[in-house]
Write a protein that holds these residues in place. Structure first.
Motif, PDB file in Angstrom:
ATOM      1  N   LEU A 143       6.268   2.324   6.850  1.00 21.65           N
ATOM      2  CA  LEU A 143       6.920   3.635   6.803  1.00 21.65           C
ATOM      3  C   LEU A 143       5.792   4.645   7.000  1.00 21.65           C
ATOM      4  N   SER A 144       5.760   5.283   8.147  1.00 20.39           N
ATOM      5  CA  SER A 144       4.650   6.176   8.486  1.00 20.39           C
ATOM      6  C   SER A 144       4.734   7.507   7.755  1.00 20.39           C
ATOM      7  N   GLN A 145       3.720   8.329   7.996  1.00 23.39           N
ATOM      8  CA  GLN A 145       3.585   9.616   7.334  1.00 23.39           C
ATOM      9  C   GLN A 145       4.835  10.478   7.508  1.00 23.39           C
ATOM     10  N   GLU A 146       5.260  11.035   6.384  1.00 23.29           N
ATOM     11  CA  GLU A 146       6.384  11.974   6.316  1.00 23.29           C
ATOM     12  C   GLU A 146       7.700  11.408   6.837  1.00 23.29           C
ATOM     13  N   SER A 147       7.806  10.076   6.872  1.00 25.34           N
ATOM     14  CA  SER A 147       9.108   9.483   7.193  1.00 25.34           C
ATOM     15  C   SER A 147      10.035   9.689   6.000  1.00 25.34           C
ATOM     16  N   MET A 148      11.336   9.580   6.255  1.00 24.71           N
ATOM     17  CA  MET A 148      12.302   9.810   5.180  1.00 24.71           C
ATOM     18  C   MET A 148      13.411   8.776   5.247  1.00 24.71           C
ATOM     19  N   LEU A 149      13.704   8.183   4.078  1.00 29.80           N
ATOM     20  CA  LEU A 149      14.876   7.332   3.920  1.00 29.80           C
ATOM     21  C   LEU A 149      15.797   8.076   2.974  1.00 29.80           C
ATOM     22  N   CYS A 150      16.975   8.491   3.468  1.00 21.63           N
ATOM     23  CA  CYS A 150      17.874   9.344   2.696  1.00 21.63           C
ATOM     24  C   CYS A 150      19.215   8.664   2.501  1.00 21.63           C
ATOM     25  N   THR A 151      19.453   8.165   1.279  1.00 21.13           N
ATOM     26  CA  THR A 151      20.703   7.452   0.986  1.00 21.13           C
ATOM     27  C   THR A 151      21.838   8.388   0.586  1.00 21.13           C
ATOM     28  N   GLY A 152      21.562   9.666   0.478  1.00 23.44           N
ATOM     29  CA  GLY A 152      22.569  10.605   0.002  1.00 23.44           C
ATOM     30  C   GLY A 152      23.035  11.552   1.082  1.00 23.44           C
ATOM     31  N   SER A 153      24.292  11.910   0.997  1.00 22.75           N
ATOM     32  CA  SER A 153      24.858  12.920   1.874  1.00 22.75           C
ATOM     33  C   SER A 153      26.104  13.478   1.194  1.00 22.75           C
ATOM     34  N   HIS A 154      26.782  14.337   1.905  1.00 23.75           N
ATOM     35  CA  HIS A 154      28.022  14.922   1.412  1.00 23.75           C
ATOM     36  C   HIS A 154      29.112  14.713   2.458  1.00 23.75           C
ATOM     37  N   ASP A 155      30.331  14.663   1.991  1.00 29.80           N
ATOM     38  CA  ASP A 155      31.470  14.534   2.892  1.00 29.80           C
ATOM     39  C   ASP A 155      31.786  15.920   3.455  1.00 29.80           C
ATOM     40  N   ILE A 203       3.484   2.266   2.901  1.00 28.63           N
ATOM     41  CA  ILE A 203       4.277   3.495   2.815  1.00 28.63           C
ATOM     42  C   ILE A 203       3.294   4.646   2.947  1.00 28.63           C
ATOM     43  N   GLY A 204       3.413   5.384   4.037  1.00 24.27           N
ATOM     44  CA  GLY A 204       2.430   6.389   4.424  1.00 24.27           C
ATOM     45  C   GLY A 204       2.523   7.700   3.667  1.00 24.27           C
ATOM     46  N   GLU A 205       1.462   8.437   3.777  1.00 23.13           N
ATOM     47  CA  GLU A 205       1.308   9.731   3.112  1.00 23.13           C
ATOM     48  C   GLU A 205       2.516  10.635   3.370  1.00 23.13           C
ATOM     49  N   LYS A 262      15.824   1.923  -8.266  1.00 25.23           N
ATOM     50  CA  LYS A 262      16.719   1.636  -7.138  1.00 25.23           C
ATOM     51  C   LYS A 262      15.919   1.298  -5.879  1.00 25.23           C
ATOM     52  N   LEU A 263      14.708   0.752  -6.075  1.00 25.41           N
ATOM     53  CA  LEU A 263      13.805   0.460  -4.953  1.00 25.41           C
ATOM     54  C   LEU A 263      13.330  -0.979  -5.007  1.00 25.41           C
ATOM     55  N   LYS A 264      13.377  -1.643  -3.842  1.00 19.68           N
ATOM     56  CA  LYS A 264      12.839  -2.991  -3.689  1.00 19.68           C
ATOM     57  C   LYS A 264      11.996  -3.007  -2.421  1.00 19.68           C
ATOM     58  N   VAL A 265      10.728  -3.456  -2.545  1.00 20.71           N
ATOM     59  CA  VAL A 265       9.789  -3.465  -1.416  1.00 20.71           C
ATOM     60  C   VAL A 265       9.174  -4.858  -1.303  1.00 20.71           C
ATOM     61  N   GLY A 266       9.191  -5.421  -0.092  1.00 24.66           N
ATOM     62  CA  GLY A 266       8.627  -6.741   0.155  1.00 24.66           C
ATOM     63  C   GLY A 266       7.111  -6.720   0.280  1.00 24.66           C
ATOM     64  N   ASP A 267       6.545  -7.892   0.456  1.00 27.92           N
ATOM     65  CA  ASP A 267       5.098  -8.061   0.524  1.00 27.92           C
ATOM     66  C   ASP A 267       4.479  -7.355   1.736  1.00 27.92           C
ATOM     67  N   HIS A 268       3.244  -6.879   1.528  1.00 23.45           N
ATOM     68  CA  HIS A 268       2.379  -6.349   2.590  1.00 23.45           C
ATOM     69  C   HIS A 268       3.033  -5.216   3.389  1.00 23.45           C
ATOM     70  N   THR A 269       3.731  -4.360   2.693  1.00 18.86           N
ATOM     71  CA  THR A 269       4.360  -3.187   3.305  1.00 18.86           C
ATOM     72  C   THR A 269       3.497  -1.967   3.050  1.00 18.86           C
ATOM     73  N   LEU A 325       0.855  -1.188   0.000  1.00 22.48           N
ATOM     74  CA  LEU A 325       0.000   0.000   0.000  1.00 22.48           C
ATOM     75  C   LEU A 325       0.891   1.239   0.000  1.00 22.48           C
ATOM     76  N   ILE A 326       0.722   2.067  -1.009  1.00 24.71           N
ATOM     77  CA  ILE A 326       1.483   3.318  -1.108  1.00 24.71           C
ATOM     78  C   ILE A 326       0.483   4.458  -1.157  1.00 24.71           C
ATOM     79  N   ARG A 327       0.510   5.311  -0.163  1.00 19.89           N
ATOM     80  CA  ARG A 327      -0.432   6.420  -0.050  1.00 19.89           C
ATOM     81  C   ARG A 327       0.003   7.590  -0.945  1.00 19.89           C
ATOM     82  N   HIS A 328      -0.822   8.634  -0.984  1.00 22.60           N
ATOM     83  CA  HIS A 328      -0.511   9.793  -1.825  1.00 22.60           C
ATOM     84  C   HIS A 328       0.594  10.657  -1.199  1.00 22.60           C
ATOM     85  N   ARG A 329       1.150  11.516  -2.024  1.00 22.76           N
ATOM     86  CA  ARG A 329       2.241  12.427  -1.684  1.00 22.76           C
ATOM     87  C   ARG A 329       3.551  11.708  -1.350  1.00 22.76           C
ATOM     88  N   VAL A 330       3.662  10.409  -1.646  1.00 18.75           N
ATOM     89  CA  VAL A 330       4.930   9.690  -1.484  1.00 18.75           C
ATOM     90  C   VAL A 330       5.845  10.090  -2.630  1.00 18.75           C
TER      91      VAL A 330
END
Length: 179
Positions: free
Chosen positions: A99-111, A79-81, A70-77, A58-63
């Motif tokens: 993944l609840s509302q407005e959560s963030m997974l951030c794979t990028g950064s800077h040194d 992803i919140g609004e 570059k995304l892999k998602v397992g069964d019955h997950t 289930l993927i809600r709106h505004r995701v």
């Protein structure tokens, strides 16, 4: 002192050509994120752009998903609004994850030590049964363990072991496995 004009995209592979990137941005910003787009269509759109998505997701709106390929998602997950998957590098989300509302997974950064502010990116893994609560952030290179909980508003900057809760103040304590 930072030398930002010296910044380059060295070491960062977007994974698809410019046309595919532009097409994804057009689809994401006009249809995928919209409140009127059915959740099943969101899953189909991600799959069409190369994401591996399990059954019953289930993927809600505004995701927002930067690069579906570059995304892999397992069964019955779920992803919140308003969740944001800033996946410059691969993101792997297990089964029965929330993944609840407005959560963030951030794979990028800077040194921060480099004057040219070069990228310091790394993948993220969220294992089966984990919960990334409202407005929690998981940073580059982190694994959120099986049935672990990134509490509301927390910033997870190092691996979160299985069956561990991280609170907003950075504290950690064991949690019981969900029944």
């Amino acid at each position: 002192m930072r030398n930002l004009p010296a910044f380059t995209l060295a070491g960062y592979d977007k994974g698809r050509g410019l046309l595919t990137q532009a097409l994804w941005f057009a689809v994401m910003n006009t249809l995928f994120m919209s409140w009127f787009c059915p959740a099943r269509l969101r899953v189909a759109l991600l799959r069409a752009f190369g994401a591996e998505i399990g059954e019953g997701v289930l993927i809600r709106h505004r995701v927002r998903v930067l690069w579906p390929w570059k995304l892999k998602v397992g069964d019955h997950t779920w992803i919140g609004e308003g969740a944001w998957l800033l996946n410059l590098e691969p993101v792997t989300i297990g089964a029965h994850v929330c993944l609840s509302q407005e959560s963030m997974l951030c794979t990028g950064s800077h040194d921060h030590r480099a004057a040219d502010f070069r990228y310091r990116n790394a993948p993220i893994t969220v294992e089966d049964g984990a919960w990334v609560a409202v407005r929690a952030t998981v940073l580059a290179g982190v694994t959120v363990g099986r049935c672990a909980v990134a509490g509301a508003g927390s910033v997870v900057h190092k691996d979160l072991p299985a069956l561990t809760l991280q609170t907003q103040d950075g504290g950690r304590r064991p949690v019981e496995e969900p029944k």
